[in-house]
Design a protein around this motif. Structure first.
Motif, PDB file in Angstrom:
ATOM      1  N   ILE A 136       8.766  -1.486   8.497  1.00 46.52           N
ATOM      2  CA  ILE A 136       7.546  -0.931   7.919  1.00 46.52           C
ATOM      3  C   ILE A 136       7.810  -0.165   6.629  1.00 46.52           C
ATOM      4  O   ILE A 136       6.897   0.446   6.070  1.00 46.52           O
ATOM      5  N   GLU A 137       9.045  -0.219   6.145  1.00 45.92           N
ATOM      6  CA  GLU A 137       9.388   0.551   4.949  1.00 45.92           C
ATOM      7  C   GLU A 137       8.542   0.143   3.744  1.00 45.92           C
ATOM      8  O   GLU A 137       8.184   0.988   2.914  1.00 45.92           O
ATOM      9  N   ASP A 138       8.212  -1.127   3.639  1.00 48.10           N
ATOM     10  CA  ASP A 138       7.451  -1.604   2.475  1.00 48.10           C
ATOM     11  C   ASP A 138       5.974  -1.267   2.560  1.00 48.10           C
ATOM     12  O   ASP A 138       5.268  -1.303   1.542  1.00 48.10           O
ATOM     13  N   ILE A 139       5.464  -0.947   3.762  1.00 49.19           N
ATOM     14  CA  ILE A 139       4.035  -0.658   3.890  1.00 49.19           C
ATOM     15  C   ILE A 139       3.781   0.827   4.152  1.00 49.19           C
ATOM     16  O   ILE A 139       2.627   1.263   4.146  1.00 49.19           O
ATOM     17  N   ALA A 140       4.832   1.601   4.387  1.00 53.89           N
ATOM     18  CA  ALA A 140       4.666   3.026   4.670  1.00 53.89           C
ATOM     19  C   ALA A 140       4.134   3.756   3.440  1.00 53.89           C
ATOM     20  O   ALA A 140       4.517   3.468   2.303  1.00 53.89           O
ATOM     21  N   THR A 141       3.227   4.700   3.694  1.00 55.94           N
ATOM     22  CA  THR A 141       2.663   5.516   2.623  1.00 55.94           C
ATOM     23  C   THR A 141       2.716   6.981   3.050  1.00 55.94           C
ATOM     24  O   THR A 141       2.891   7.301   4.221  1.00 55.94           O
ATOM     25  N   LYS A 142       2.565   7.873   2.085  1.00 54.52           N
ATOM     26  CA  LYS A 142       2.508   9.299   2.361  1.00 54.52           C
ATOM     27  C   LYS A 142       1.065   9.780   2.314  1.00 54.52           C
ATOM     28  O   LYS A 142       0.287   9.359   1.461  1.00 54.52           O
ATOM     29  N   ASN A 143       0.724  10.667   3.237  1.00 56.05           N
ATOM     30  CA  ASN A 143      -0.581  11.333   3.271  1.00 56.05           C
ATOM     31  C   ASN A 143      -1.760  10.378   3.446  1.00 56.05           C
ATOM     32  O   ASN A 143      -2.869  10.652   3.009  1.00 56.05           O
ATOM     33  N   SER A 144      -1.504   9.243   4.098  1.00 51.16           N
ATOM     34  CA  SER A 144      -2.568   8.324   4.486  1.00 51.16           C
ATOM     35  C   SER A 144      -2.043   7.443   5.618  1.00 51.16           C
ATOM     36  O   SER A 144      -0.837   7.281   5.784  1.00 51.16           O
ATOM     37  N   LEU A 145      -2.971   6.877   6.377  1.00 49.34           N
ATOM     38  CA  LEU A 145      -2.592   6.021   7.487  1.00 49.34           C
ATOM     39  C   LEU A 145      -2.229   4.626   6.996  1.00 49.34           C
ATOM     40  O   LEU A 145      -2.839   4.112   6.059  1.00 49.34           O
ATOM     41  N   TYR A 146      -1.242   4.018   7.624  1.00 55.73           N
ATOM     42  CA  TYR A 146      -0.907   2.632   7.317  1.00 55.73           C
ATOM     43  C   TYR A 146      -0.772   1.849   8.621  1.00 55.73           C
ATOM     44  O   TYR A 146      -0.284   2.326   9.630  1.00 55.73           O
ATOM     45  N   TRP A 165      -5.504  -1.931  17.265  1.00 54.22           N
ATOM     46  CA  TRP A 165      -4.912  -1.618  15.953  1.00 54.22           C
ATOM     47  C   TRP A 165      -4.077  -0.354  16.093  1.00 54.22           C
ATOM     48  O   TRP A 165      -4.520   0.628  16.675  1.00 54.22           O
ATOM     49  N   PHE A 166      -2.852  -0.387  15.554  1.00 56.65           N
ATOM     50  CA  PHE A 166      -2.004   0.804  15.506  1.00 56.65           C
ATOM     51  C   PHE A 166      -1.817   1.219  14.047  1.00 56.65           C
ATOM     52  O   PHE A 166      -1.626   0.363  13.166  1.00 56.65           O
ATOM     53  N   HIS A 167      -1.850   2.511  13.809  1.00 60.89           N
ATOM     54  CA  HIS A 167      -1.558   3.074  12.487  1.00 60.89           C
ATOM     55  C   HIS A 167      -0.579   4.234  12.637  1.00 60.89           C
ATOM     56  O   HIS A 167      -0.631   4.977  13.617  1.00 60.89           O
ATOM     57  N   TYR A 171       2.271  12.953   6.979  1.00 61.64           N
ATOM     58  CA  TYR A 171       1.455  13.844   6.169  1.00 61.64           C
ATOM     59  C   TYR A 171       2.178  15.144   5.840  1.00 61.64           C
ATOM     60  O   TYR A 171       2.939  15.670   6.668  1.00 61.64           O
ATOM     61  N   GLU A 172       1.890  15.661   4.657  1.00 59.01           N
ATOM     62  CA  GLU A 172       2.275  17.015   4.328  1.00 59.01           C
ATOM     63  C   GLU A 172       1.317  17.981   5.027  1.00 59.01           C
ATOM     64  O   GLU A 172       0.267  17.584   5.528  1.00 59.01           O
TER      65      GLU A 172
END
Length: 237
Positions: A136-146, A165-167, A171-172
């Protein structure tokens, strides 16, 4: 909106020496008739496996099984011919269907492996067994659900035989966000991997769980830097 909270210290617990496992829902020798499942979410185990130890070959049938490593390296082998290693940043799924046998071992001899073992009751039985693993490294984001799982073969993440669905969210502190349910009649089970969040006027800390249903959307706020897993599943199946 309806909610149910499961604090981390109310989970079932089994310490087998080589395996230290906490059960959010009834599993093995832990049986609680009020905590059998949350909709189609049947099992949520928080497992720590000692160095070099693991689960010997054992069978499963008609269950969607998801593994999410948190620390270390987990060796997987099955009778479909798969021999893989999953680690933090990976997601593994297995549709047991008509029957599959597999084993899971801590690949390392000098440190523990920690992972979530999740079972989802499928909407199709006796399917051909199937295995998938992604990073999931390519789809991971900060401060939002992926998204890491869905019922759709062409969506982000792995897919399973269920309207689920899993997310994940990393988050900071002090971030407010929302979750919109994908399907009416579904609910969401929120599991805090780390940190502290506020949701539905409730405070959740590390390894606390909260189920929410009979709503289309809800907000949440982080009180600390947090990592959170959202599992949306049918409440009637």
């Amino acid at each position: 909106m309806k909610t149910i909270i499961h604090k981390s210290n109310t989970r079932g617990h089994a310490d087998h020496g080589w395996l230290n496992s906490y059960h959010s829902f009834s599993f093995g020798n832990y049986h609680n008739p009020e905590r059998m499942n949350f909709g189609a979410l049947r099992v949520l185990n928080d497992d720590t496996v000692a160095a070099g130890r693991g689960f010997g070959t054992h069978p499963h049938r008609n269950m969607e099984i998801i593994s999410i490593p948190l620390e270390g390296d987990l060796q997987h082998m099955d009778n479909m011919g798969n021999s893989t290693v999953i680690k933090s940043g990976d997601v593994q799924m297995m549709s047991a269907g008509t029957g599959v046998s597999h084993s899971e071992f801590n690949k390392n001899k000098d440190k523990e492996v920690k992972f979530l073992q999740i079972w989802i009751i499928p909407n199709k039985e006796e399917v051909t067994p199937r295995y998938d693993q992604i990073s999931i490294e390519d789809i991971a984001t900060k401060n939002s659900l992926y998204q890491i799982l869905s019922p759709n073969t062409d969506d982000a993440g792995v897919w399973i035989h269920q309207n689920a669905w899993f997310h994940l969210g990393e988050y900071e502190s002090g971030i407010t966000d929302s979750y919109d349910l994908k399907d009416k009649g579904n609910g969401v089970y929120i599991f805090v991997l780390d940190g502290e969040i506020e949701i539905a006027n409730k405070q959740l800390g590390k390894r606390d769980g909260l189920g929410i249903w009979e709503t289309d959307t809800f907000n949440f706020k982080t009180n600390q830097a947090s990592k959170i897993l959202f599992m949306e599943v049918p409440m009637v199946f």
